[in-house]
Design an enzyme around this catalytic site. Structure first.
Site, short mmCIF file in Angstrom:
data_model
loop_
_atom_site.label_atom_id
_atom_site.label_comp_id
_atom_site.label_asym_id
_atom_site.label_seq_id
_atom_site.Cartn_x
_atom_site.Cartn_y
_atom_site.Cartn_z
CG HIS A 1 -1.68 1.27 1.40
ND1 HIS A 1 -2.91 1.49 0.80
CD2 HIS A 1 -1.40 2.39 2.09
CE1 HIS A 1 -3.35 2.70 1.13
NE2 HIS A 1 -2.44 3.26 1.92
CD GLU A 2 2.04 3.48 3.65
OE1 GLU A 2 2.28 4.57 3.10
OE2 GLU A 2 1.04 3.28 4.37
CG HIS B 1 0.59 6.36 -0.61
ND1 HIS B 1 -0.59 6.88 -1.10
CD2 HIS B 1 0.29 5.79 0.57
CE1 HIS B 1 -1.56 6.63 -0.23
NE2 HIS B 1 -1.05 5.97 0.79
CG HIS C 1 5.84 11.40 -5.45
ND1 HIS C 1 7.07 11.42 -4.83
CD2 HIS C 1 5.64 12.67 -5.88
CE1 HIS C 1 7.58 12.63 -4.88
NE2 HIS C 1 6.75 13.42 -5.52
#
Length: 227
Positions: A99-100, A103, A107
């Site tokens: 999940h991280e 991100h 980006h």
């Protein structure tokens, strides 16, 4: 002691939702933190492998203390995983790490909602510090300060609302990668989804609390005029 009806009917239910969401994410995370994945990846190893498979080599993966303190910092391009995720071979750890990474991929690709959220962070920081003091001062000195405080608090609500698609999209990316690239077995995808869905509920609850507080402020203080 008198309590505004708007607080009881707006804010209290949102707070109860937050309490439920936090309990749900802790329970679900801890349950699948005890279930080792077949792949044998740790959270950190999965994060690095997913980053590299996405063609991203300039993001650092670091360990930080705590549980569920995991986050991606776009300013330093650093993915920080809690110690319970970084070293764990569990389904929960791999799901959270992915999940991280979602991100970081957002980006890298210039995902619109993440870009907007990052842009308004300075304004939101000011609002979180100044909104309530301005409202309190406004009750003493000027209705303009009250309305300015409410306007700044609206920025916090906007931030919370923009956060929702950012988090949901990161989870969808994570599940797709875990499933399609074999980081988790087919029977492990369901548990990973449960962990990420529980985490997503905390963001929904945070947005609900922000909206409820804004409506409460508008009901109690909005539209004030100086005598």
């Amino acid at each position: 002691m008198y309590i505004e009806p708007s607080y009881i009917f707006l804010v209290v239910p949102a707070i109860l939702l937050t309490m439920y969401a936090q309990s749900k994410v802790n329970t679900t995370f801890n349950k699948y933190l005890r279930v080792a994945s077949i792949s044998g990846y740790t959270g950190a190893e999965a994060a690095r492998a997913i980053l590299h498979s996405a063609g991203i080599y300039d993001v650092q993966v670091e360990m930080i203390p705590g549980q569920l303190t995991d986050h991606y910092d776009p300013r330093s391009k650093t993915l920080r995983l809690s110690s319970t995720v970084y070293n764990s071979h569990s389904i929960a750890a791999i799901g959270v790490a992915a999940h991280e990474v979602g991100h970081a991929i957002q980006h890298n690709k210039g995902y619109m909602f993440l870009t907007i959220r990052n842009t308004i962070v300075p304004v939101v920081n000011i609002g979180s510090q100044m909104a309530m003091p301005l409202i309190v001062l406004g009750l003493i000195f000027s209705s303009f300060l009250v309305n300015l405080g409410i306007l700044l608090f609206s920025g916090i609500v906007l931030f919370q609302l923009i956060t929702l698609p950012v988090e949901f999209n990161a989870s969808r990316r994570a599940i797709s990668i875990l499933e399609n690239e074999g980081f988790l077995a087919a029977n492990e995808i369901g548990p990973a989804k449960k962990v990420l869905s529980a985490a997503a509920l905390t963001y929904v609850a945070s947005a609900a609390v922000a909206i409820a507080n804004l409506l409460h402020l508008i009901t109690v203080f909005g539209g004030r005029r100086d005598d």
